[in-house]
Write an enzyme that holds these catalytic residues in place. Structure first.
Site, PDB file in Angstrom:
ATOM      1  N   ASP A 161       0.841  -1.199   0.000  1.00  0.00           N
ATOM      2  CA  ASP A 161       0.000   0.000   0.000  1.00  0.00           C
ATOM      3  C   ASP A 161       0.880   1.255   0.000  1.00  0.00           C
ATOM      4  OD1 ASP A 161      -2.298   1.821   0.826  1.00  0.00           O
ATOM      5  OD2 ASP A 161      -3.273  -0.127   1.009  1.00  0.00           O
ATOM      6  N   HIS A 193      -3.756   6.127   3.411  1.00  0.00           N
ATOM      7  CA  HIS A 193      -4.525   4.966   2.980  1.00  0.00           C
ATOM      8  C   HIS A 193      -4.014   3.676   3.611  1.00  0.00           C
ATOM      9  CE1 HIS A 193      -5.896   1.853   0.102  1.00  0.00           C
ATOM     10  NE2 HIS A 193      -6.912   2.664  -0.116  1.00  0.00           N
ATOM     11  N   SER A 347     -11.233  -0.923  -0.982  1.00  0.00           N
ATOM     12  CA  SER A 347      -9.992  -0.907  -0.208  1.00  0.00           C
ATOM     13  C   SER A 347     -10.254  -1.149   1.267  1.00  0.00           C
ATOM     14  CB  SER A 347      -9.293   0.453  -0.343  1.00  0.00           C
ATOM     15  OG  SER A 347      -8.473   0.516  -1.462  1.00  0.00           O
TER      16      SER A 347
END
EC number: 3.4.21.-
Length: 401
Positions: A161, A193, A347
């Site tokens: 990520d 994120h 996600s």
């Protein structure tokens, strides 16, 4: 949206063939990287032959730069040699060099490198979450997460990520560590994120597997941007590290993807063939996930996003390649620097599944890619209007509540 990159509707276009090796082409709209390619070798190539091929590439590239006055290109950058056999490399080559590589009988195919990036759709600080309660309950609307106290202890989750804030209080001052960085020279999550995803997998408050260990594998920069070639390098590193420590105790999460890429799918397949469980976000474009990679790889666990009301999230991809649904709309988890934030996307759904896999490993339910079948068997049939040819199964941890 939480899913990394906008998956442009795309099937693999007709491939061009130049004296043997296919140069896979993508349709208009995919953001390819100029003069950058990924080269995949034939199945079964020996390490010796692979070394010989790469030596030839380096020699030929240097000759072109020196003798032919070719414009400056960086040449080979990343080398891929997955433990399960996938071999290849990526780099910066001009068209003539790629044509020469394509003539080699030991090359399986060549694919243009492409960009991946984050597009956020929702963010709100410090509000309640519902996803954990739903994973531990057979009915919607709960406010308590029921789980076994083993909580994924002894397992490792690799988060491919934007990186992870390993100092965040969610990781108890030591359960999160830095793995590798394949995108920049900043070993930190300057986007947010990856920390959110990590918190959903293994955070002490927000995590499904609250005692699991987290390893940050950074493949996207502060803007959430990276390349397929860098992502694949992160996939290889995670596979090798997991195998060195025990593949049956490891899970990998990839809350990222893009348009169909044969190389990305092959790399995902190599992770599964290496005995490591892999959860991947289905994508956020409300299209068939068969058009996205690595979500379309059948040997991994592809995850669509559900709402608090047990419906399909309006952004979520769907289709036969989806294995399960998991909470993905308005999910609270960790943010860099401390505290929490709310994000939506597939996600956010995928790490619920990666966390559940780690949780089940801790319970002694086995490990590896076959865990996806276990998760599907434990799931409950509740998703309303899941999409054409799509499962209606929502994950559940089997706590019985």
């Amino acid at each position: 949206m939480g899913f990394i990159t906008k998956a442009i509707p795309l099937a693999l276009a007709a491939a061009s063939v130049i004296n043997g090796a296919e140069i896979l082409e993508t349709r208009a709209g995919v953001q390819t990287l100029a003069d950058k390619y990924i080269v995949v070798m034939n199945d079964g190539m020996s390490d010796k032959d692979f070394d010989s091929h790469r030596s030839w590439v380096n020699r030929t590239h240097r000759r072109r730069l020196i003798r032919r006055g070719a414009k400056a290109m960086g040449g080979m950058k990343y080398t891929y040699n997955f433990p399960t056999g996938l071999k290849g490399y990526s780099g910066h080559f001009d068209e003539q060099m790629i044509k020469e590589i394509s003539k080699r009988a030991d090359v399986k195919y060549i694919e243009r490198d492409a960009r991946v990036q984050i597009n956020a759709i929702e963010q709100q600080d410090n509000v309640p979450s519902w996803g954990l309660a739903r994973v531990g309950s057979r009915e919607p609307g709960g406010t308590t997460y029921y789980y076994d106290s083993t909580a994924g202890e002894g397992t490792t989750a690799y988060i491919i990520d934007t990186g992870t804030d390993i100092q965040h209080e969610e990781f108890d001052g030591g359960r999160a560590t830095w793995g590798e960085n394949f995108v920049d020279d900043m070993d930190m999550d300057c986007n947010g994120h990856g920390t959110h995803v990590s918190g959903t997998v293994g955070g002490r408050t927000f995590g499904v597997a609250k005692k699991s260990n987290i390893v940050a594998v950074k493949v996207l920069d502060c803007n959430g941007s990276g390349s397929n070639s860098g992502v694949i390098m992160g996939m290889q590193w995670a596979t090798e590290d997991a195998q060195s420590k025990g593949a049956d105790k490891a899970v990998v999460n990839m809350s990222l993807g893009g348009a169909f890429s044969q190389t990305s799918n092959d790399a995902a397949k190599a992770i599964a063939e290496g005995g490591v469980f892999l959860a991947v976000a289905a994508g956020n474009d409300n299209v068939d996930a068969a058009e996205a990679s690595p979500a379309s790889e059948p040997s991994i666990c592809t995850v669509a996003a559900s709402t608090e009301q047990d419906g399909k999230a309006d952004f979520s991809n769907f289709g036969q390649v989806v294995d399960v649904y998991a909470p993905g709309d308005g999910i609270t988890s960790a943010k860099p620097g401390g505290g929490s934030q709310v994000l939506s996307g597939t996600s956010m759904a995928s790490p619920h599944v990666a966390g559940l896999a780690a949780y089940l490993i801790g319970l002694g339910k086995g490990g590896g890619p076959q865990l996806c079948d276990t998760i599907k068997q434990m799931a409950i049939d509740v998703i309303q209007n899941p999409g054409s040819s799509t499962t209606s199964k929502l994950i559940n941890n089997g706590s019985g509540m």
